[in-house]
Design a protein around this motif. Structure first.
Motif, PDB file in Angstrom:
ATOM      1  N   LEU A  48     -20.779  49.189 -20.183  1.00 21.64           N
ATOM      2  CA  LEU A  48     -19.878  48.547 -21.139  1.00 21.64           C
ATOM      3  C   LEU A  48     -19.496  49.585 -22.182  1.00 21.64           C
ATOM      4  N   PRO A  49     -18.203  49.817 -22.396  1.00 27.35           N
ATOM      5  CA  PRO A  49     -17.782  50.838 -23.359  1.00 27.35           C
ATOM      6  C   PRO A  49     -18.402  50.632 -24.741  1.00 27.35           C
ATOM      7  N   GLU A  50     -18.689  51.750 -25.413  1.00 27.20           N
ATOM      8  CA  GLU A  50     -19.329  51.718 -26.731  1.00 27.20           C
ATOM      9  C   GLU A  50     -18.553  50.899 -27.764  1.00 27.20           C
ATOM     10  N   GLY A  51     -17.244  50.900 -27.700  1.00 24.73           N
ATOM     11  CA  GLY A  51     -16.441  50.204 -28.698  1.00 24.73           C
ATOM     12  C   GLY A  51     -16.434  48.681 -28.559  1.00 24.73           C
ATOM     13  N   ARG A  52     -17.019  48.160 -27.509  1.00 23.11           N
ATOM     14  CA  ARG A  52     -17.034  46.714 -27.281  1.00 23.11           C
ATOM     15  C   ARG A  52     -18.198  46.078 -28.036  1.00 23.11           C
ATOM     16  N   ASP A  53     -17.967  44.902 -28.572  1.00 26.49           N
ATOM     17  CA  ASP A  53     -18.987  44.170 -29.335  1.00 26.49           C
ATOM     18  C   ASP A  53     -19.679  43.177 -28.407  1.00 26.49           C
ATOM     19  N   PRO A  54     -20.940  43.433 -28.022  1.00 27.11           N
ATOM     20  CA  PRO A  54     -21.630  42.542 -27.090  1.00 27.11           C
ATOM     21  C   PRO A  54     -21.736  41.095 -27.584  1.00 27.11           C
ATOM     22  N   ARG A  55     -21.916  40.905 -28.881  1.00 27.00           N
ATOM     23  CA  ARG A  55     -22.024  39.535 -29.415  1.00 27.00           C
ATOM     24  C   ARG A  55     -20.690  38.804 -29.258  1.00 27.00           C
ATOM     25  N   ALA A  56     -19.609  39.459 -29.646  1.00 22.86           N
ATOM     26  CA  ALA A  56     -18.291  38.824 -29.530  1.00 22.86           C
ATOM     27  C   ALA A  56     -17.939  38.561 -28.068  1.00 22.86           C
ATOM     28  N   LEU A  57     -18.279  39.482 -27.187  1.00 20.86           N
ATOM     29  CA  LEU A  57     -18.018  39.280 -25.756  1.00 20.86           C
ATOM     30  C   LEU A  57     -18.855  38.122 -25.204  1.00 20.86           C
ATOM     31  N   ALA A  58     -20.107  38.026 -25.632  1.00 26.08           N
ATOM     32  CA  ALA A  58     -20.957  36.913 -25.191  1.00 26.08           C
ATOM     33  C   ALA A  58     -20.353  35.585 -25.636  1.00 26.08           C
ATOM     34  N   ARG A  59     -19.871  35.535 -26.861  1.00 26.72           N
ATOM     35  CA  ARG A  59     -19.248  34.299 -27.366  1.00 26.72           C
ATOM     36  C   ARG A  59     -17.971  33.976 -26.603  1.00 26.72           C
ATOM     37  N   MET A  60     -17.177  35.002 -26.312  1.00 25.05           N
ATOM     38  CA  MET A  60     -15.948  34.791 -25.555  1.00 25.05           C
ATOM     39  C   MET A  60     -16.268  34.238 -24.173  1.00 25.05           C
ATOM     40  N   LEU A  61     -17.289  34.784 -23.525  1.00 24.65           N
ATOM     41  CA  LEU A  61     -17.658  34.315 -22.188  1.00 24.65           C
ATOM     42  C   LEU A  61     -18.212  32.894 -22.230  1.00 24.65           C
ATOM     43  N   LEU A  62     -19.001  32.582 -23.256  1.00 23.30           N
ATOM     44  CA  LEU A  62     -19.512  31.219 -23.410  1.00 23.30           C
ATOM     45  C   LEU A  62     -18.361  30.226 -23.551  1.00 23.30           C
ATOM     46  N   VAL A  63     -17.409  30.530 -24.419  1.00 26.68           N
ATOM     47  CA  VAL A  63     -16.260  29.649 -24.634  1.00 26.68           C
ATOM     48  C   VAL A  63     -15.427  29.554 -23.357  1.00 26.68           C
ATOM     49  N   LEU A  64     -15.225  30.677 -22.694  1.00 26.41           N
ATOM     50  CA  LEU A  64     -14.495  30.670 -21.433  1.00 26.41           C
ATOM     51  C   LEU A  64     -15.174  29.738 -20.432  1.00 26.41           C
ATOM     52  N   MET A  65     -16.483  29.885 -20.280  1.00 25.96           N
ATOM     53  CA  MET A  65     -17.182  29.099 -19.265  1.00 25.96           C
ATOM     54  C   MET A  65     -17.187  27.611 -19.593  1.00 25.96           C
ATOM     55  N   GLN A  66     -17.231  27.265 -20.858  1.00 27.86           N
ATOM     56  CA  GLN A  66     -17.138  25.848 -21.210  1.00 27.86           C
ATOM     57  C   GLN A  66     -15.727  25.331 -20.917  1.00 27.86           C
ATOM     58  N   GLY A  67     -14.731  26.141 -21.227  1.00 26.25           N
ATOM     59  CA  GLY A  67     -13.352  25.760 -20.911  1.00 26.25           C
ATOM     60  C   GLY A  67     -13.115  25.661 -19.416  1.00 26.25           C
ATOM     61  N   VAL A  68     -13.711  26.581 -18.662  1.00 26.69           N
ATOM     62  CA  VAL A  68     -13.601  26.554 -17.209  1.00 26.69           C
ATOM     63  C   VAL A  68     -14.168  25.242 -16.670  1.00 26.69           C
ATOM     64  N   ARG A  69     -15.275  24.781 -17.252  1.00 23.09           N
ATOM     65  CA  ARG A  69     -15.878  23.516 -16.814  1.00 23.09           C
ATOM     66  C   ARG A  69     -14.921  22.346 -17.043  1.00 23.09           C
ATOM     67  N   ILE A  70     -14.254  22.341 -18.200  1.00 29.56           N
ATOM     68  CA  ILE A  70     -13.311  21.248 -18.507  1.00 29.56           C
ATOM     69  C   ILE A  70     -12.090  21.325 -17.594  1.00 29.56           C
ATOM     70  N   VAL A  71     -11.498  22.502 -17.497  1.00 36.54           N
ATOM     71  CA  VAL A  71     -10.295  22.657 -16.673  1.00 36.54           C
ATOM     72  C   VAL A  71     -10.623  22.392 -15.204  1.00 36.54           C
ATOM     73  N   GLY A  72     -11.758  22.901 -14.749  1.00 34.11           N
ATOM     74  CA  GLY A  72     -12.150  22.667 -13.369  1.00 34.11           C
ATOM     75  C   GLY A  72     -12.327  21.190 -13.056  1.00 34.11           C
ATOM     76  N   LYS A  73     -12.811  20.446 -14.035  1.00 30.50           N
ATOM     77  CA  LYS A  73     -13.021  19.008 -13.842  1.00 30.50           C
ATOM     78  C   LYS A  73     -11.695  18.252 -13.790  1.00 30.50           C
ATOM     79  N   ALA A  74     -10.714  18.721 -14.530  1.00 29.93           N
ATOM     80  CA  ALA A  74      -9.454  17.983 -14.669  1.00 29.93           C
ATOM     81  C   ALA A  74      -8.330  18.485 -13.769  1.00 29.93           C
ATOM     82  N   SER A  75      -8.461  19.689 -13.235  1.00 31.31           N
ATOM     83  CA  SER A  75      -7.369  20.288 -12.461  1.00 31.31           C
ATOM     84  C   SER A  75      -7.763  20.445 -11.000  1.00 31.31           C
ATOM     85  N   ASP A  76      -6.795  20.239 -10.123  1.00 34.82           N
ATOM     86  CA  ASP A  76      -7.066  20.475  -8.702  1.00 34.82           C
ATOM     87  C   ASP A  76      -6.510  21.826  -8.242  1.00 34.82           C
TER      88      ASP A  76
END
Length: 194
Positions: free
Chosen positions: A149-177
């Motif tokens: 992972l490049p030095e300039g990337r913020d692991p905490r911010a990336l972890a939060r982005m992935l958490l939010v993404l995965m929760q959104g993926v769960r909602i969209v996956g449930k509602a979309s075919d």
């Protein structure tokens, strides 16, 4: 002489978890629980408390079953970034699969249905998300230390982005075919990891 329980509380809790997961909290009545669990209302109350307490116990069980799997996946020795990618892709794959699509994720469902007005449910959601974010953050810190992972990337911010993404993926996956919606969003997010 005290009466012995004529049912397995562990099996009953698992059955309640599955019913709540399939129907949601509000759409599950005590009559539904009595029928699905195959035990009397009085036994449910004596063993688990009211419907709300039973729901919270079901959410706790759900987290208890899934958290160790995530810990195992994200803390394996060796290269960390492929493990992060595999977990994110697994979430997306599950969200887009017909089997999971109908149920979604019980934590995500609880966040949407109860957390805005139920402090006990909101706390369980927050605990689950904090745990998941911590696991992702730790793996991303390892990935950065390993040069993945490049030095300039913020692991905490990336972890939060992935958490939010995965929760959104769960909602969209449930509602979309349309599984491409989930797959494309996931791959775009993963491209940010380098």
């Amino acid at each position: 002489m005290a009466r012995t329980k004529e049912f397995d509380p562990d099996a009953a809790l698992q059955a309640a978890l599955e019913l709540f997961w399939r129907r949601g909290y509000e759409a599950t009545s005590m009559a539904n629980l009595v029928e699905h669990l195959g035990i009397g209302r009085a036994s449910i109350y004596a063993t688990f408390g009211n419907k709300h307490e039973l729901y919270l116990k079901a959410v706790d069980r759900y987290s208890g079953e899934r958290d160790p799997l995530l810990l195992t996946e994200l803390s394996q020795p060796g290269s960390a970034l492929p493990a992060v990618r595999a977990v994110v892709r697994r979430f997306a794959s599950e969200a887009a699969s017909p089997r999971h699509r109908l149920h979604g994720c019980l934590i995500t469902n609880t966040a949407a249905e109860l957390a805005p007005h139920d402090p006990a449910a909101a706390r369980r959601v927050e605990i689950s998300w904090e745990h998941f974010e911590t696991l992702l953050h730790s793996a991303l810190v390892r990935a950065q230390a390993q040069g993945e992972l490049p030095e300039g990337r913020d692991p905490r911010a990336l972890a939060r982005m992935l958490l939010v993404l995965m929760q959104g993926v769960r909602i969209v996956g449930k509602a979309s075919d349309d599984p491409a919606r989930v797959r494309d969003a996931t791959e775009q997010a993963l491209s940010l990891l380098g």
